[in-house]
Design a protein around this motif. Structure first.
Motif, PDB file in Angstrom:
ATOM      1  N   SER A  27     -42.346 -31.342 -11.951  1.00  0.00           N
ATOM      2  CA  SER A  27     -41.230 -30.464 -11.598  1.00  0.00           C
ATOM      3  C   SER A  27     -41.549 -29.020 -11.961  1.00  0.00           C
ATOM      4  O   SER A  27     -42.289 -28.752 -12.908  1.00  0.00           O
ATOM      5  N   LEU A  28     -40.988 -28.132 -11.166  1.00  0.00           N
ATOM      6  CA  LEU A  28     -41.032 -26.701 -11.435  1.00  0.00           C
ATOM      7  C   LEU A  28     -39.579 -26.236 -11.472  1.00  0.00           C
ATOM      8  O   LEU A  28     -38.791 -26.601 -10.598  1.00  0.00           O
ATOM      9  N   LEU A  29     -39.218 -25.445 -12.467  1.00  0.00           N
ATOM     10  CA  LEU A  29     -37.845 -24.991 -12.625  1.00  0.00           C
ATOM     11  C   LEU A  29     -37.804 -23.472 -12.586  1.00  0.00           C
ATOM     12  O   LEU A  29     -38.641 -22.810 -13.197  1.00  0.00           O
ATOM     13  N   PHE A  30     -36.813 -22.947 -11.893  1.00  0.00           N
ATOM     14  CA  PHE A  30     -36.555 -21.512 -11.904  1.00  0.00           C
ATOM     15  C   PHE A  30     -35.058 -21.321 -11.739  1.00  0.00           C
ATOM     16  O   PHE A  30     -34.498 -21.685 -10.709  1.00  0.00           O
ATOM     17  N   ALA A  31     -34.423 -20.770 -12.774  1.00  0.00           N
ATOM     18  CA  ALA A  31     -32.963 -20.621 -12.787  1.00  0.00           C
ATOM     19  C   ALA A  31     -32.352 -21.975 -12.443  1.00  0.00           C
ATOM     20  O   ALA A  31     -32.658 -22.960 -13.099  1.00  0.00           O
ATOM     21  N   GLY A  51     -24.152 -34.348 -16.833  1.00  0.00           N
ATOM     22  CA  GLY A  51     -22.983 -33.694 -16.260  1.00  0.00           C
ATOM     23  C   GLY A  51     -23.271 -32.712 -15.145  1.00  0.00           C
ATOM     24  O   GLY A  51     -22.408 -31.915 -14.784  1.00  0.00           O
ATOM     25  N   MET A  52     -24.468 -32.751 -14.582  1.00  0.00           N
ATOM     26  CA  MET A  52     -24.829 -31.837 -13.495  1.00  0.00           C
ATOM     27  C   MET A  52     -24.820 -32.580 -12.168  1.00  0.00           C
ATOM     28  O   MET A  52     -24.944 -33.801 -12.132  1.00  0.00           O
ATOM     29  N   ARG A  53     -24.698 -31.831 -11.074  1.00  0.00           N
ATOM     30  CA  ARG A  53     -24.702 -32.425  -9.746  1.00  0.00           C
ATOM     31  C   ARG A  53     -25.703 -31.717  -8.852  1.00  0.00           C
ATOM     32  O   ARG A  53     -25.824 -30.501  -8.879  1.00  0.00           O
ATOM     33  N   ILE A  54     -26.371 -32.505  -8.030  1.00  0.00           N
ATOM     34  CA  ILE A  54     -27.282 -31.944  -7.038  1.00  0.00           C
ATOM     35  C   ILE A  54     -26.460 -31.549  -5.822  1.00  0.00           C
ATOM     36  O   ILE A  54     -25.630 -32.315  -5.340  1.00  0.00           O
ATOM     37  N   SER A  55     -26.685 -30.342  -5.324  1.00  0.00           N
ATOM     38  CA  SER A  55     -25.969 -29.850  -4.145  1.00  0.00           C
ATOM     39  C   SER A  55     -26.587 -30.448  -2.894  1.00  0.00           C
ATOM     40  O   SER A  55     -27.711 -30.108  -2.528  1.00  0.00           O
ATOM     41  N   THR A  56     -25.851 -31.328  -2.245  1.00  0.00           N
ATOM     42  CA  THR A  56     -26.375 -31.958  -1.037  1.00  0.00           C
ATOM     43  C   THR A  56     -26.371 -30.994   0.144  1.00  0.00           C
ATOM     44  O   THR A  56     -27.203 -31.119   1.036  1.00  0.00           O
ATOM     45  N   LEU A  95     -21.307 -22.038 -18.763  1.00  0.00           N
ATOM     46  CA  LEU A  95     -21.867 -20.927 -19.535  1.00  0.00           C
ATOM     47  C   LEU A  95     -21.159 -19.642 -19.154  1.00  0.00           C
ATOM     48  O   LEU A  95     -20.676 -19.491 -18.031  1.00  0.00           O
ATOM     49  N   ARG A  96     -21.138 -18.708 -20.067  1.00  0.00           N
ATOM     50  CA  ARG A  96     -20.428 -17.445 -19.858  1.00  0.00           C
ATOM     51  C   ARG A  96     -21.131 -16.610 -18.789  1.00  0.00           C
ATOM     52  O   ARG A  96     -22.338 -16.394 -18.848  1.00  0.00           O
ATOM     53  N   GLN A  97     -20.360 -16.115 -17.833  1.00  0.00           N
ATOM     54  CA  GLN A  97     -20.883 -15.238 -16.794  1.00  0.00           C
ATOM     55  C   GLN A  97     -21.229 -13.885 -17.398  1.00  0.00           C
ATOM     56  O   GLN A  97     -20.451 -13.326 -18.165  1.00  0.00           O
ATOM     57  N   GLY A  98     -22.418 -13.376 -17.083  1.00  0.00           N
ATOM     58  CA  GLY A  98     -22.814 -12.050 -17.541  1.00  0.00           C
ATOM     59  C   GLY A  98     -23.344 -11.987 -18.957  1.00  0.00           C
ATOM     60  O   GLY A  98     -23.765 -10.928 -19.408  1.00  0.00           O
ATOM     61  N   GLU A 107     -25.412 -27.900  -7.949  1.00  0.00           N
ATOM     62  CA  GLU A 107     -24.078 -27.380  -7.638  1.00  0.00           C
ATOM     63  C   GLU A 107     -23.530 -26.573  -8.801  1.00  0.00           C
ATOM     64  O   GLU A 107     -23.449 -27.089  -9.915  1.00  0.00           O
ATOM     65  N   LYS A 108     -23.148 -25.339  -8.551  1.00  0.00           N
ATOM     66  CA  LYS A 108     -22.502 -24.490  -9.550  1.00  0.00           C
ATOM     67  C   LYS A 108     -23.099 -24.713 -10.937  1.00  0.00           C
ATOM     68  O   LYS A 108     -22.388 -24.986 -11.905  1.00  0.00           O
ATOM     69  N   ALA A 109     -24.392 -24.591 -11.001  1.00  0.00           N
ATOM     70  CA  ALA A 109     -25.152 -25.015 -12.169  1.00  0.00           C
ATOM     71  C   ALA A 109     -24.648 -24.417 -13.478  1.00  0.00           C
ATOM     72  O   ALA A 109     -24.382 -25.149 -14.435  1.00  0.00           O
ATOM     73  N   PHE A 110     -24.516 -23.119 -13.572  1.00  0.00           N
ATOM     74  CA  PHE A 110     -24.099 -22.485 -14.821  1.00  0.00           C
ATOM     75  C   PHE A 110     -22.661 -22.866 -15.178  1.00  0.00           C
ATOM     76  O   PHE A 110     -22.316 -22.959 -16.347  1.00  0.00           O
ATOM     77  N   ASP A 111     -21.839 -23.088 -14.156  1.00  0.00           N
ATOM     78  CA  ASP A 111     -20.431 -23.404 -14.388  1.00  0.00           C
ATOM     79  C   ASP A 111     -20.202 -24.848 -14.819  1.00  0.00           C
ATOM     80  O   ASP A 111     -19.125 -25.186 -15.287  1.00  0.00           O
ATOM     81  N   ARG A 112     -21.179 -25.719 -14.644  1.00  0.00           N
ATOM     82  CA  ARG A 112     -20.993 -27.147 -14.927  1.00  0.00           C
ATOM     83  C   ARG A 112     -21.619 -27.623 -16.237  1.00  0.00           C
ATOM     84  O   ARG A 112     -21.480 -28.785 -16.588  1.00  0.00           O
ATOM     85  N   VAL A 113     -22.319 -26.778 -16.934  1.00  0.00           N
ATOM     86  CA  VAL A 113     -23.004 -27.224 -18.155  1.00  0.00           C
ATOM     87  C   VAL A 113     -21.963 -27.687 -19.178  1.00  0.00           C
ATOM     88  O   VAL A 113     -21.140 -26.895 -19.644  1.00  0.00           O
ATOM     89  N   PRO A 114     -21.984 -28.975 -19.530  1.00  0.00           N
ATOM     90  CA  PRO A 114     -21.042 -29.464 -20.545  1.00  0.00           C
ATOM     91  C   PRO A 114     -21.460 -28.944 -21.928  1.00  0.00           C
ATOM     92  O   PRO A 114     -22.572 -29.183 -22.384  1.00  0.00           O
TER      93      PRO A 114
END
Length: 188
Positions: free
Chosen positions: A131-135, A163-168, A94-97, A39-46
């Motif tokens: 696990s495989l990670l991409f973005a 501090g991250m959430r999985i998008s259900t 994290l900062r957008q852009g 969920e909103k991964a970049f926006d939630r990084v503590p």
């Protein structure tokens, strides 16, 4: 909760998962996969946790201070129908852009992935991959549905601790490449 969300639609991003699957199929190994979206991964990084992760990965001194300076006193505003709000402080995300943001996110997610590793996963040559990670997309892998459940539970616990959430809503079904479909439930 059931998982399946695959947003690696085309291009080079498909190579690693496809290559892993080809290798597994070649040796008739079963693979159970959960496609997880954050969920909103970049926006939630503590940020406090991120600074600790960077220190764990050897980023210290002037380099760490330079990265942190990009985020010190971050402020934002909201624009609605041409009207702007007052500036307010932003302490998370994290900062957008910013070209550095994807690198910081990769480092942050690498720590979650490493901490959630266990004995499960699928054998690929001399390596075990769980696990495989991409973005902000994650694919969890195991050789059985029971192992996949363990991988998922550990990954979810590490996400929550960081501090991250999985998008259900975007992660709902597991895909099993064996003799049928298997399901992976996340309790909690």
């Amino acid at each position: 909760m059931r998982f399946s969300s695959w947003s690696w639609n085309s291009g080079p991003a498909l190579y690693p998962p496809c290559r892993v699957l080809e290798g597994l199929w070649e040796f008739a190994q079963p693979v159970h996969m959960c496609f997880v979206d954050l969920e909103k991964a970049f926006d939630r990084v503590p940020r406090g946790i991120l600074w600790g992760v960077l220190r764990e990965y050897g980023v210290r001194g002037p380099l760490l201070r330079a990265v942190r300076s990009l985020y010190d006193r971050s402020r934002s505003l909201v624009r609605i129908a041409g009207s702007k709000s007052d500036l307010f402080p932003v302490h998370v995300g994290l900062r957008q852009g910013c070209p550095l943001s994807p690198v910081l996110f990769i480092i942050f997610m690498d720590r979650i992935s490493r901490r959630s590793q266990g004995p499960e996963g699928v054998r690929f040559g001399n390596h075990r991959i769980s696990s495989l990670l991409f973005a902000d997309d994650v694919v969890l892998l195991a050789s059985s549905s029971q192992d996949l459940q363990h991988v998922l539970e550990r990954f979810a616990a590490e996400c929550e601790a960081a501090g991250m959430r999985i998008s259900t809503s975007k992660s709902s079904e597991a895909m099993v490449l064996e003799s049928g479909k298997g399901w992976c439930a996340l309790s909690g």
